[in-house]
Design a protein around this motif. Structure first.
Motif, PDB file in Angstrom:
ATOM      1  N   PRO A  65       0.811  -1.222   0.000  1.00  0.00           N
ATOM      2  CA  PRO A  65       0.000   0.000   0.000  1.00  0.00           C
ATOM      3  C   PRO A  65       0.844   1.270   0.000  1.00  0.00           C
ATOM      4  O   PRO A  65       0.551   2.223  -0.733  1.00  0.00           O
ATOM      5  N   ALA A  98       0.893   3.978  -3.054  1.00  0.00           N
ATOM      6  CA  ALA A  98       0.428   5.341  -2.761  1.00  0.00           C
ATOM      7  C   ALA A  98       1.476   6.366  -3.184  1.00  0.00           C
ATOM      8  O   ALA A  98       1.148   7.403  -3.789  1.00  0.00           O
ATOM      9  N   ASP A 144       1.100   9.177  -6.191  1.00  0.00           N
ATOM     10  CA  ASP A 144       1.277  10.599  -5.899  1.00  0.00           C
ATOM     11  C   ASP A 144       2.232  11.231  -6.915  1.00  0.00           C
ATOM     12  O   ASP A 144       1.972  12.335  -7.425  1.00  0.00           O
ATOM     13  N   GLU A 169      -4.645  -2.748  -5.726  1.00  0.00           N
ATOM     14  CA  GLU A 169      -4.126  -1.785  -4.749  1.00  0.00           C
ATOM     15  C   GLU A 169      -4.314  -0.356  -5.244  1.00  0.00           C
ATOM     16  O   GLU A 169      -4.620   0.556  -4.465  1.00  0.00           O
ATOM     17  N   ARG A 221      -7.971   0.495  -4.787  1.00  0.00           N
ATOM     18  CA  ARG A 221      -8.263   0.672  -3.354  1.00  0.00           C
ATOM     19  C   ARG A 221      -7.780   2.042  -2.879  1.00  0.00           C
ATOM     20  O   ARG A 221      -8.470   2.718  -2.112  1.00  0.00           O
ATOM     21  N   HIS A 222      -6.614   2.456  -3.349  1.00  0.00           N
ATOM     22  CA  HIS A 222      -6.051   3.737  -2.919  1.00  0.00           C
ATOM     23  C   HIS A 222      -6.807   4.919  -3.531  1.00  0.00           C
ATOM     24  O   HIS A 222      -7.097   5.904  -2.841  1.00  0.00           O
TER      25      HIS A 222
END
Length: 333
Positions: A223, A227, A231, A253, A256-257
């Motif tokens: 995760p 992430a 970004d 993933e 989900r993020h």
């Protein structure tokens, strides 16, 4: 409590009033047994609840009838493993599967354990880079087939997907919908598929004349790492408008993020997965042909069981683009 004695062939022969040899011939599907005797034996088998000893039957033929499958995971289902099982059963083989959990030491442990049980062959989804420990088994004639990625340091039959073609298809699809800033987010490059797919993406970018700096993000699928990569991809000075994800774990993933924000980004995932078609919009994917991979692996294994001296083969299985909606969004104006 006294345990009930398991009925034997002798019991079946006595019950049916036939010779022991006749029972053996019926159990082994000898077509020369007369219908009358065959029916009597089958009736006795049913009445007594007799179960043939498959282990003994296979060992008499010099084989166990068992095939080992060492795969990366079992907990979330494994489409190639399912195909392996179906095809193997069609050939009278039983698949014994164990998960390696993407750990090299665990892979070596479970594969050598399978070798020690003298199975008829092993189908391996390699994790480690070095499989020299299998060399004595190969020299002894143990058939081994690798799938999804090659085994390291040994020559064995291998079945892989066309990773480069899949990435190229995803890239051209997004370009066709107007995207120029396309990013790639995938698995570690120490893994064969992770390297193949990231390299194919770089090649696509180079061929299109687009700069690749800041747009390729391979690495462990966690995760935090996902992430951070998102970004960089979406909030830099020149953000990407489209994303190719390198495998199902990465795709999930990412979704989900991003949550609801995923609806603003064009996404094509490599690998299909359960419920991908139920997302809104549904996920466009490059789907691997798990059935063909599983069938081909078992066919290569059976050929190797018959002739361990035959030339080693690598079979590349095609992939296909499944268009569902997420990869067809145009760039935001």
């Amino acid at each position: 409590m006294t345990r009930r004695k398991r009925p034997t062939m002798i019991d079946v022969a006595e019950h049916a009033g036939v010779a022991l040899r006749t029972v053996s011939r019926v159990v082994n599907n000898d077509p020369t047994v007369g219908t009358t005797f065959a029916n009597r034996v089958q009736a006795a088998i049913t009445a007594l609840g007799y179960t043939p000893d498959e282990r003994a039957r296979h060992l008499r033929g010099g084989r166990s009838g068992l095939v080992g499958a060492a795969v990366r995971n079992l907990s979330a289902g494994h489409p190639v493993l399912g195909a392996l099982d179906v095809v193997a059963r069609g050939h009278g083989l039983t698949v014994l599967a164990t998960a390696t959990a993407d750990e090299e030491d665990r892979e070596r442990e479970v594969v050598l354990s399978m070798c020690g049980r003298h199975l008829d062959g092993i189908v391996l989804e390699p994790v480690g880079d070095n499989h020299h420990y299998l060399s004595p088994e190969l020299d002894a004639g143990t058939p081994v087939v690798a799938f999804d990625r090659p085994a390291g340091g040994i020559m064995v039959d291998t079945v892989v997907s066309d990773n480069a073609a899949g990435i190229g298809t995803a890239f051209r699809h997004l370009r066709g919908h107007g995207h120029r800033r396309i990013a790639y987010l995938g698995d570690e490059e120490r893994i064969f598929t992770g390297h193949e797919r990231a390299a194919a993406f770089r090649a696509c970018m180079a061929a299109s004349g687009e700069p690749v700096t800041g747009l390729v993000h391979p690495g462990v699928v966690t995760p935090g790492r996902i992430a951070a990569a998102l970004d960089a991809i979406l909030h830099g000075p020149d953000p990407a408008t489209a994303l190719i994800t390198g495998n199902a774990a990465t795709t999930q993933e990412v979704l989900r993020h991003l949550g609801a924000a995923a609806a603003t980004l064009a996404i094509v995932g490599f690998d299909d997965f359960t419920l991908a078609d139920l997302l809104r919009p549904a996920l466009t994917v490059v789907a691997q042909d798990s059935d063909t991979i599983g069938r081909t692996a078992i066919e290569l294994l059976r050929q190797r069981m018959t002739d361990h001296t035959r030339p080693v083969q690598t079979v590349t299985v095609g992939v296909r683009l499944v268009v569902r909606g997420s990869g067809e969004r145009p760039p935001a104006p």
